[in-house]
Design a protein around this motif. Structure first.
Motif, short mmCIF file in Angstrom:
data_model
loop_
_atom_site.label_atom_id
_atom_site.label_comp_id
_atom_site.label_asym_id
_atom_site.label_seq_id
_atom_site.Cartn_x
_atom_site.Cartn_y
_atom_site.Cartn_z
N ALA A 58 0.79 -1.34 0.06
CA ALA A 58 -0.01 -0.15 0.03
C ALA A 58 0.91 1.25 0.05
O ALA A 58 0.33 2.22 0.21
CB ALA A 58 -0.86 0.02 1.29
N ILE A 62 5.52 4.94 5.62
CA ILE A 62 5.39 6.35 5.75
C ILE A 62 6.25 6.61 7.19
O ILE A 62 6.78 7.51 7.33
CB ILE A 62 4.11 6.61 6.05
N PRO A 74 17.14 3.67 -1.47
CA PRO A 74 15.84 4.30 -1.81
C PRO A 74 14.72 3.54 -2.87
O PRO A 74 15.40 2.85 -3.91
CB PRO A 74 16.28 5.70 -2.29
N LEU A 75 13.46 3.66 -2.77
CA LEU A 75 12.91 3.04 -3.46
C LEU A 75 12.85 3.31 -5.06
O LEU A 75 12.69 2.32 -6.05
CB LEU A 75 11.29 3.38 -3.15
N PRO A 76 13.21 4.70 -5.39
CA PRO A 76 13.22 4.81 -6.70
C PRO A 76 14.28 4.01 -7.60
O PRO A 76 14.25 3.52 -8.73
CB PRO A 76 13.72 6.19 -6.95
N GLU A 123 -0.06 9.94 -2.47
CA GLU A 123 1.03 10.84 -1.85
C GLU A 123 0.62 12.23 -1.46
O GLU A 123 1.01 12.63 -0.50
CB GLU A 123 2.22 10.66 -2.50
N PHE A 268 9.02 17.17 1.14
CA PHE A 268 9.40 16.02 2.19
C PHE A 268 9.83 16.79 3.54
O PHE A 268 9.13 16.29 4.63
CB PHE A 268 10.71 15.28 1.85
N PHE A 281 -1.30 8.80 11.17
CA PHE A 281 -0.92 8.13 12.05
C PHE A 281 -2.23 8.45 13.28
O PHE A 281 -2.64 7.37 14.03
CB PHE A 281 0.54 8.22 12.61
C1 LIG Z 1 14.47 9.03 -1.85
C2 LIG Z 1 12.96 9.13 -1.02
C3 LIG Z 1 12.10 7.94 -1.55
C4 LIG Z 1 11.05 8.16 -1.12
C5 LIG Z 1 9.84 7.47 -2.28
C6 LIG Z 1 8.44 7.71 -1.96
C7 LIG Z 1 7.70 6.59 -2.57
C8 LIG Z 1 6.52 6.92 -2.51
O1 LIG Z 1 5.74 7.60 -3.73
C9 LIG Z 1 5.49 7.41 -1.22
C10 LIG Z 1 4.65 6.44 -0.57
O2 LIG Z 1 4.19 5.44 -1.30
S1 LIG Z 1 3.92 7.27 0.56
C11 LIG Z 1 2.42 5.88 0.98
C12 LIG Z 1 1.50 6.05 0.04
N1 LIG Z 1 0.38 5.00 0.56
C13 LIG Z 1 -0.77 5.60 1.25
O3 LIG Z 1 -0.65 6.64 1.52
C14 LIG Z 1 -1.42 4.46 1.84
C15 LIG Z 1 -2.00 4.60 3.32
N2 LIG Z 1 -2.50 3.37 3.89
C16 LIG Z 1 -4.05 3.38 3.63
O4 LIG Z 1 -4.58 4.22 2.98
C17 LIG Z 1 -4.68 2.38 4.29
O5 LIG Z 1 -3.97 1.87 5.20
C18 LIG Z 1 -5.14 1.32 3.30
C19 LIG Z 1 -6.21 1.36 2.62
C20 LIG Z 1 -4.09 0.53 2.78
C21 LIG Z 1 -5.47 -0.03 4.37
O6 LIG Z 1 -6.63 0.31 5.23
P1 LIG Z 1 -7.07 -0.50 6.61
O7 LIG Z 1 -7.50 -1.86 6.18
O8 LIG Z 1 -8.09 0.29 6.91
O9 LIG Z 1 -5.69 -0.39 7.30
P2 LIG Z 1 -5.33 0.83 8.35
O10 LIG Z 1 -5.80 0.73 9.63
O11 LIG Z 1 -5.35 2.15 7.40
O12 LIG Z 1 -3.77 0.51 8.60
C22 LIG Z 1 -3.26 -0.69 9.10
C23 LIG Z 1 -1.83 -0.51 9.76
O13 LIG Z 1 -0.91 -0.30 8.61
C24 LIG Z 1 -0.33 1.00 8.84
N3 LIG Z 1 -0.17 1.54 7.55
C25 LIG Z 1 -0.88 1.61 6.57
N4 LIG Z 1 -0.13 2.07 5.28
C26 LIG Z 1 1.12 2.39 5.99
C27 LIG Z 1 2.19 2.88 5.25
N5 LIG Z 1 2.14 3.31 3.87
N6 LIG Z 1 3.39 3.01 5.70
C28 LIG Z 1 3.55 2.63 7.23
N7 LIG Z 1 2.36 2.10 7.66
C29 LIG Z 1 1.15 1.91 6.93
C30 LIG Z 1 -1.20 1.91 9.54
O14 LIG Z 1 -0.67 2.74 10.19
C31 LIG Z 1 -1.92 0.77 10.42
O15 LIG Z 1 -0.86 0.57 11.43
P3 LIG Z 1 -1.52 0.09 13.24
O16 LIG Z 1 -0.22 0.26 13.72
O17 LIG Z 1 -2.17 -1.04 12.93
O18 LIG Z 1 -2.50 1.23 13.39
#
Ligand SMILES: CCCCCCC[C@H](O)CC(=O)SCCNC(=O)CCNC(=O)[C@H](O)C(C)(C)COP(=O)([O-])OP(=O)([O-])OC[C@H]1O[C@@H](n2cnc3c(N)ncnc32)[C@H](O)[C@@H]1OP(=O)([O-])[O-]
Length: 720
Positions: A58, A62, A74-76, A123, A268, A281
């Motif tokens: 997903a 974060i 890093p992911l890229p 994002e 960022f 969070f």
């Molecule tokens: C050089 C630099 C490189 C950087 C690269 C950047 C790359 C990229 O572009 C950035 C991203 O992907 S940004 C990301 C873009 N993605 C998003 O924005 C998607 C964000 N997520 C969501 O929208 C929802 O969680 C879902 C719809 C996936 C699931 O919904 P649901 O079934 O209701 O479940 P829930 O209750 O929501 O979550 C359950 C648990 O998982 C945890 N957690 C979740 N996602 C997490 C994450 N990414 N991370 C960590 N943790 C994450 C959440 O905190 C919770 O923890 P707890 O300890 O149990 O409280």
């Protein structure tokens, strides 16, 4: 965090980082390791990347943004490695391929997905942009137009839609009745079949970074920027993401990636990214309450709602939509019919807008049982009364319910201000009485303040928090005090707005400052929309409308508000309130009659009107609000600063990009706020809102931040 196996000469890399398979460092390392093994193994002809359990990743992890881990391997770079691998890679998507998850998929050579899955680049909701090539690869795959819309809105789409847009190569049909395991098995099977089919195909045209982008005219970017400024007012990330998308059409991939990374770097570290990630969070932390074991909740399978008015019918919709049967009670057939019609109209509207099908709407309506008889509630697991906001009325309803409902039934009172303990005292089961403060319209607003009385049991709290989640609400547990958290904080905020009118401002001055701060509307506009009589009703219940009953040591600021009601200026519903409204319009215009009244009252109350700066308006309204938030924390009425932020963002329109009032307080600096409160208090000693909170005073003098202090405090508590 990843596993590796071969099936029929296809290497399968499975990402295993539950619950959402976030792309943490160990996952990134696992993918690299898998790619290296598969590349070196001559028997492997193709590769499949799949998520274990319920979902494809997903997104990036974060939590690695704050601790800097995101910059190691890093992911890229990982995605670049995936794309440049010489053996075909098939990505198999189920669940939610969001953010970095979708970016990984875009780096693969082929993409298939379960029809139940969703993909998206959310994002911007975290104050950043798709920073692992998403802004450069997606436009190359589906064109700038569609990509920009997905990236700048952050909205996920269904797999079927993603397929139609050209993101996917194939869909795997999975019915809603099939288990996650069956979905996974079928998906993996289909991915291996595809991998074997394409094992000898050239990868020419399959590496998305090598595709050409069709440029679009500047007019398109201008129009989209205008739309973003309107829909995501005050948010930086969507406009910055649009710049990155534009770069994909202007530059070769490598240079486009550099632009993306430059913009990502700036976003960022931005205050908006910090605020939005805090909210992400905080929203998920509301269920984590010290001393409450959520597993102790009992399942709620049958619900009663008392009162078929706007609130009651809205509450009922939440349950029947989720397939939970509801008995809806009202005293009069006419009111009951009206409530049922409102519910039917709601579902009709959803069908018309294509948000549901006739079949599903009818199925939901089948769960509704209107009744005039309390006896029909004898067997419900939980009942919510949504009758008139009056202590005696609510007490008598609960007393009656206590007599009729089975002993285990949880009795909920939907109140925005009243004392839960007093209401519970009318029953023989105060441990099973709890406040459930729904926000209006109850079927739309996601916030629920669940109010624990002094005798409410852990089981009752856990049951109500769980069922709130089941009906897709964001539940926050709060303590039992006047106005709970949301309305309690609203009072000093609103008082300052009214005090400013006495001293020299007009409603449109105050509203403009609050709108510019990021609220969807100012306080006076909000009051007009809700109905000015609601505020009067509360002031009457507090006994402060009658001058003879007021505390002479407390400043009274609502004379104009009271007079508006006498003049029947109730707001939008009467076409005049703080503003005047054209018939049917919600857009108010300043009204001379009100402005004259304000000036007249200032004079009568001994104020010499003066020019008040926007800075003063903003500080007075917000610092009074924040001070009350600190008092809620020090009294234990709010359990965490993040809970207050969630209440204010989801219930009162506090701008999310500022992270909620308590996060904002840390960002402004507690010392600055404390000093300003002292200064405003000196100028206005009769306003108790300016008495600084002890907690604020303590943190301001020690130079600590609230968030850090509270996290430490909770940790210490849980270690006891
Ligand atoms: C050089 C630099 C490189 C950087 C690269 C950047 C790359 C990229 O572009 C950035 C991203 O992907 S940004 C990301 C873009 N993605 C998003 O924005 C998607 C964000 N997520 C969501 O929208 C929802 O969680 C879902 C719809 C996936 C699931 O919904 P649901 O079934 O209701 O479940 P829930 O209750 O929501 O979550 C359950 C648990 O998982 C945890 N957690 C979740 N996602 C997490 C994450 N990414 N991370 C960590 N943790 C994450 C959440 O905190 C919770 O923890 P707890 O300890 O149990 O409280």
């Amino acid at each position: 965090m990843t596993s590796y196996k071969t099936i029929k000469d296809v290497a399968v890399i499975t990402i295993e980082n539950p619950p959402v398979n976030a792309l943490s460092l160990a996952v990134r390392e696992g993918i690299l390791d898998g790619l290296s093994r598969a590349s070196k193994d001559d028997t492997v002809c193709a590769i499949v990347i799949i998520g274990g359990g319920r979902t494809f990743p997903a997104g990036a992890d974060i939590s690695e943004f704050a601790n800097g881990k995101a910059f190691t391997k890093p992911l890229p770079q990982i995605i670049e490695k995936i794309e440049s691998t010489q053996k075909p890679i098939v990505c198999a998507i189920h669940g939610t391929a969001f953010g970095g998850g979708l970016e990984v998929a875009l780096g693969c050579h082929y993409r298939i997905a379960s029809t139940r899955s969703k993909v998206g680049l959310p994002e911007v909701n975290l104050g950043i942009l798709p920073g692992a090539g998403g802004t450069q690869r997606l436009p190359r795959l589906i064109g700038v137009w569609l990509a920009a819309e997905m990236i700048c809105s952050g909205k996920p789409i269904e797999a079927v839609d993603a397929d139609a847009k050209g993101i996917l190569d194939d869909l795997v049909e999975i019915s809603s009745l099939e288990s996650v395991q069956t979905e996974y098995d079928k998906l993996l099977d289909a991915a291996i079949t595809l991998a074997l089919r394409v094992k000898n195909h050239s990868l020419e045209g399959k590496r998305v970074s090598q595709l050409k982008v069709e440029p679009v005219s500047d007019f398109f970017y201008e129009q989209l920027a205008l739309q973003i400024s309107k829909n995501a007012r005050g948010m930086n990330a969507p406009l910055q993401a649009l710049k990155a998308v534009k770069a994909s059409a202007m530059f070769p991939f490598k240079e486009g990636m550099q632009r993306e990374q430059q913009i990502l770097g700036r976003l960022f570290v931005s205050s908006q990214a910090k605020a939005l990630q805090h909210i992400f969070f905080a929203e998920r932390q509301t269920m984590k309450i010290p001393g409450i074991d959520m597993k102790k909740g009992v399942p709620i399978k049958f619900v009663g709602v008392i009162g078929a008015g706007m609130m009651g019918s809205g509450i009922a919709i939440n349950f029947i939509k989720k397939g939970i049967p509801v008995v809806l009670i009202d005293a009069e057939q006419e009111f009951l019919d009206r409530g049922v019609k409102a519910i039917e109209d709601y579902f009709k509207g959803r069908v018309k807008k294509g948000k549901t099908t006739r079949f599903l709407a009818d199925r939901s309506l089948g769960y509704l049982r209107p009744s005039l008889h309390y006896e029909d509630l004898s067997n419900v697991d939980l009942v919510i009364e949504a009758v008139f906001e009056n202590l005696d009325v609510k007490k008598s309803v609960l007393k009656h319910l206590d007599e009729i409902c089975k002993p285990q039934t949880i009795l909920c009172t939907n109140t925005s201000t009243l004392d839960i303990d007093q209401i519970a005292s009318a029953t023989n089961r105060p441990d099973r009485v709890i406040g459930t403060h729904f926000f209006s319209p109850a079927n739309v607003m996601r916030l629920m303040e669940n109010v624990a009385g002094s005798k409410t049991s852990e089981r009752t709290i856990a049951s109500v928090m769980q069922i709130s989640k089941t009906i897709s609400k964001i539940p926050v547990l709060v303590g039992n005090c006047f106005g709970f958290i949301g309305n309690r904080m609203l009072f000093p905020y609103n008082n300052q707005a009214n005090a400013l009118l006495q001293e020299g401002a007009f409603p449109h001055d105050v509203d403009k400052v609050l709108y510019d701060f990021g609220f969807p509307m100012g306080l006076f506009q909000m009051s007009d929309l809700a109905g000015n009589d609601i505020g009067l009703h509360i002031r009457k219940a507090q006994g402060i409308v009658d001058p003879s009953q007021r505390d002479p040591n407390e400043r009274y600021v609502s004379t104009t508000a009271d007079k508006l009601c006498e003049m029947k200026r109730f707001g939008v519903k009467s076409s005049k309130g703080w503003y005047s409204y054209a018939k049917g319009s919600r857009k108010g215009r300043p009204d001379k009659e009100v402005m004259d009244l304000i000036v007249e009252n200032s004079k009568a109350e001994g104020f010499v009107r003066r020019n008040i700066s926007a800075k003063e308006i903003e500080e007075r309204c917000l610092y009074a609000l924040i001070n009350e938030g600190f008092k809620c924390l020090e009294e234990g009425m709010a359990y965490k600063p993040g809970d207050i932020d969630i209440i204010w963002i989801y219930g009162y329109g506090f701008p999310p990009q500022k992270g909620g009032p308590m996060h904002y307080a840390d960002a402004v600096g507690l010392k600055k706020i404390y000093d300003s409160i002292l200064q405003y208090g000196k100028a206005d000693p009769k306003t108790s809102a300016w008495k600084p909170s002890k907690l604020l005073e303590q943190l301001a003098s020690s130079g600590k931040k609230l968030a850090k202090y509270w996290t430490k405090k909770l940790k210490a508590q849980s270690n006891l």
